[in-house]
Design a protein around this motif. Sequence first.
Motif, PDB file in Angstrom:
ATOM      1  N   ILE A  52      58.456  -8.648  37.489  1.00 51.42           N
ATOM      2  CA  ILE A  52      59.344  -9.590  36.805  1.00 51.42           C
ATOM      3  C   ILE A  52      58.578 -10.317  35.693  1.00 51.42           C
ATOM      4  CG2 ILE A  52      60.726 -11.698  37.056  1.00 51.42           C
ATOM      5  CD1 ILE A  52      61.304 -10.719  39.969  1.00 51.42           C
ATOM      6  N   ARG A  53      57.355 -10.720  35.990  1.00 52.73           N
ATOM      7  CA  ARG A  53      56.541 -11.401  34.961  1.00 52.73           C
ATOM      8  C   ARG A  53      56.215 -10.481  33.784  1.00 52.73           C
ATOM      9  NH1 ARG A  53      53.895 -13.535  39.863  1.00 52.73           N
ATOM     10  NH2 ARG A  53      54.604 -15.688  40.051  1.00 52.73           N
ATOM     11  N   SER A  54      56.235  -9.169  34.023  1.00 58.67           N
ATOM     12  CA  SER A  54      55.903  -8.224  32.953  1.00 58.67           C
ATOM     13  C   SER A  54      57.095  -7.913  32.041  1.00 58.67           C
ATOM     14  CB  SER A  54      55.376  -6.910  33.552  1.00 58.67           C
ATOM     15  OG  SER A  54      56.444  -6.137  34.090  1.00 58.67           O
ATOM     16  N   LEU A  55      58.273  -8.382  32.399  1.00 58.78           N
ATOM     17  CA  LEU A  55      59.449  -8.113  31.571  1.00 58.78           C
ATOM     18  C   LEU A  55      59.295  -8.777  30.202  1.00 58.78           C
ATOM     19  CD1 LEU A  55      62.285  -8.600  34.222  1.00 58.78           C
ATOM     20  CD2 LEU A  55      61.512  -6.448  33.199  1.00 58.78           C
ATOM     21  N   PRO A  56      59.937  -8.212  29.196  1.00 60.63           N
ATOM     22  CA  PRO A  56      59.819  -8.789  27.857  1.00 60.63           C
ATOM     23  C   PRO A  56      60.404 -10.201  27.796  1.00 60.63           C
ATOM     24  CG  PRO A  56      61.425  -6.996  27.872  1.00 60.63           C
ATOM     25  CD  PRO A  56      60.789  -7.030  29.227  1.00 60.63           C
ATOM     26  N   ALA A  57      59.789 -11.002  26.955  1.00 60.15           N
ATOM     27  CA  ALA A  57      60.265 -12.368  26.731  1.00 60.15           C
ATOM     28  C   ALA A  57      61.429 -12.331  25.735  1.00 60.15           C
ATOM     29  CB  ALA A  57      59.128 -13.224  26.184  1.00 60.15           C
ATOM     30  N   PRO A  58      62.256 -13.362  25.737  1.00 57.84           N
ATOM     31  CA  PRO A  58      63.352 -13.397  24.767  1.00 57.84           C
ATOM     32  C   PRO A  58      62.796 -13.554  23.347  1.00 57.84           C
ATOM     33  CG  PRO A  58      63.221 -15.473  25.951  1.00 57.84           C
ATOM     34  CD  PRO A  58      62.229 -14.542  26.590  1.00 57.84           C
ATOM     35  N   PRO A  59      63.574 -13.159  22.346  1.00 54.12           N
ATOM     36  CA  PRO A  59      63.107 -13.271  20.967  1.00 54.12           C
ATOM     37  C   PRO A  59      62.787 -14.714  20.569  1.00 54.12           C
ATOM     38  CG  PRO A  59      65.347 -12.357  21.055  1.00 54.12           C
ATOM     39  CD  PRO A  59      64.897 -12.596  22.455  1.00 54.12           C
ATOM     40  N   ALA A  60      63.509 -15.656  21.140  1.00 56.04           N
ATOM     41  CA  ALA A  60      63.238 -17.083  20.895  1.00 56.04           C
ATOM     42  C   ALA A  60      63.150 -17.767  22.254  1.00 56.04           C
ATOM     43  CB  ALA A  60      64.365 -17.695  20.070  1.00 56.04           C
ATOM     44  N   PRO A  61      62.283 -18.762  22.377  1.00 55.75           N
ATOM     45  CA  PRO A  61      62.166 -19.458  23.665  1.00 55.75           C
ATOM     46  C   PRO A  61      63.533 -19.978  24.144  1.00 55.75           C
ATOM     47  CG  PRO A  61      60.455 -20.193  22.161  1.00 55.75           C
ATOM     48  CD  PRO A  61      61.385 -19.323  21.362  1.00 55.75           C
ATOM     49  N   SER A  62      63.768 -19.809  25.451  1.00 56.02           N
ATOM     50  CA  SER A  62      65.036 -20.273  26.022  1.00 56.02           C
ATOM     51  C   SER A  62      64.823 -20.659  27.475  1.00 56.02           C
ATOM     52  CB  SER A  62      66.094 -19.173  25.929  1.00 56.02           C
ATOM     53  OG  SER A  62      65.805 -18.148  26.850  1.00 56.02           O
ATOM     54  N   PRO A  63      65.698 -21.515  28.000  1.00 53.11           N
ATOM     55  CA  PRO A  63      65.582 -21.885  29.418  1.00 53.11           C
ATOM     56  C   PRO A  63      65.694 -20.670  30.346  1.00 53.11           C
ATOM     57  CG  PRO A  63      67.090 -23.378  28.287  1.00 53.11           C
ATOM     58  CD  PRO A  63      66.757 -22.274  27.323  1.00 53.11           C
ATOM     59  N   VAL A  64      66.572 -19.730  30.016  1.00 58.27           N
ATOM     60  CA  VAL A  64      66.731 -18.539  30.849  1.00 58.27           C
ATOM     61  C   VAL A  64      65.457 -17.703  30.808  1.00 58.27           C
ATOM     62  CG1 VAL A  64      67.999 -16.379  31.131  1.00 58.27           C
ATOM     63  CG2 VAL A  64      69.230 -18.502  30.686  1.00 58.27           C
ATOM     64  N   GLY A  65      64.850 -17.589  29.642  1.00 59.84           N
ATOM     65  CA  GLY A  65      63.596 -16.843  29.523  1.00 59.84           C
ATOM     66  C   GLY A  65      62.503 -17.453  30.378  1.00 59.84           C
ATOM     67  N   THR A  66      62.406 -18.769  30.359  1.00 60.64           N
ATOM     68  CA  THR A  66      61.416 -19.460  31.180  1.00 60.64           C
ATOM     69  C   THR A  66      61.729 -19.280  32.660  1.00 60.64           C
ATOM     70  OG1 THR A  66      61.094 -21.084  29.438  1.00 60.64           O
ATOM     71  CG2 THR A  66      60.343 -21.705  31.639  1.00 60.64           C
ATOM     72  N   TRP A  67      63.009 -19.377  33.018  1.00 60.62           N
ATOM     73  CA  TRP A  67      63.418 -19.201  34.405  1.00 60.62           C
ATOM     74  C   TRP A  67      63.027 -17.812  34.901  1.00 60.62           C
ATOM     75  CZ3 TRP A  67      66.692 -16.155  37.351  1.00 60.62           C
ATOM     76  CH2 TRP A  67      67.045 -16.662  38.601  1.00 60.62           C
ATOM     77  N   LEU A  68      63.269 -16.787  34.066  1.00 60.39           N
ATOM     78  CA  LEU A  68      62.933 -15.420  34.459  1.00 60.39           C
ATOM     79  C   LEU A  68      61.425 -15.184  34.503  1.00 60.39           C
ATOM     80  CD1 LEU A  68      65.659 -13.372  32.593  1.00 60.39           C
ATOM     81  CD2 LEU A  68      65.290 -13.440  35.056  1.00 60.39           C
TER      82      LEU A  68
END
Length: 178
Positions: free
Chosen positions: A40-56
């Motif tokens: 899960i930590r290796s999944l790509p990050a969102p193009p722009a920082p987001s709460p969902v991206g941080t949650w994932l």
Amino acid sequence: MTIAYLPGPPDDVPLYEPWAGEPEVLAQAAAAGRRAAAWIRSLPAPPAPSPVGTWLAVTLPDVVEVATASLDPAQCDRMGPDGRLIEGTAGVDAGTTSTLTIVPCVLSEATWLTADQHLRLLAVASVITGIARLLADDPGTAILHGLVARMCATLDHATRPDTPGLAPEFEQVVRHER
């Protein structure tokens, strides 16, 4: 498993006898959880920082590790001293279960992930919740008949590196059952 209350003072503690192979099964589940969290930590990050991206990237993998490391078959469904059913948690607290339960809702906002990654994240949440429920409902069957081991193999398959074919752990379980 049998939990028996002995007569005595009101602070009686139920007796619990671990199942044969329980430590190994719990270690296998914790290891599968660590591998899943790493994926899960290796999944790509969102193009722009987001709460969902941080949650994932932070919350979900931490919850996956905590849930699989805290599994405890002694915390199964049982009858209380007053004759009422006490629903077991298998060691997974309500907050952890709640976090796993909201994965489908959160994924709708994770638009940068592929459909395959969404499905695999859903599988992770479902399998971990299922392992806990199996251990809470009937730890003996779950441990002695390999149900937890098979679910760990499914977890490993869902969180395998993005390569075709079955994960070796899953192939081994499938071959063993044939």
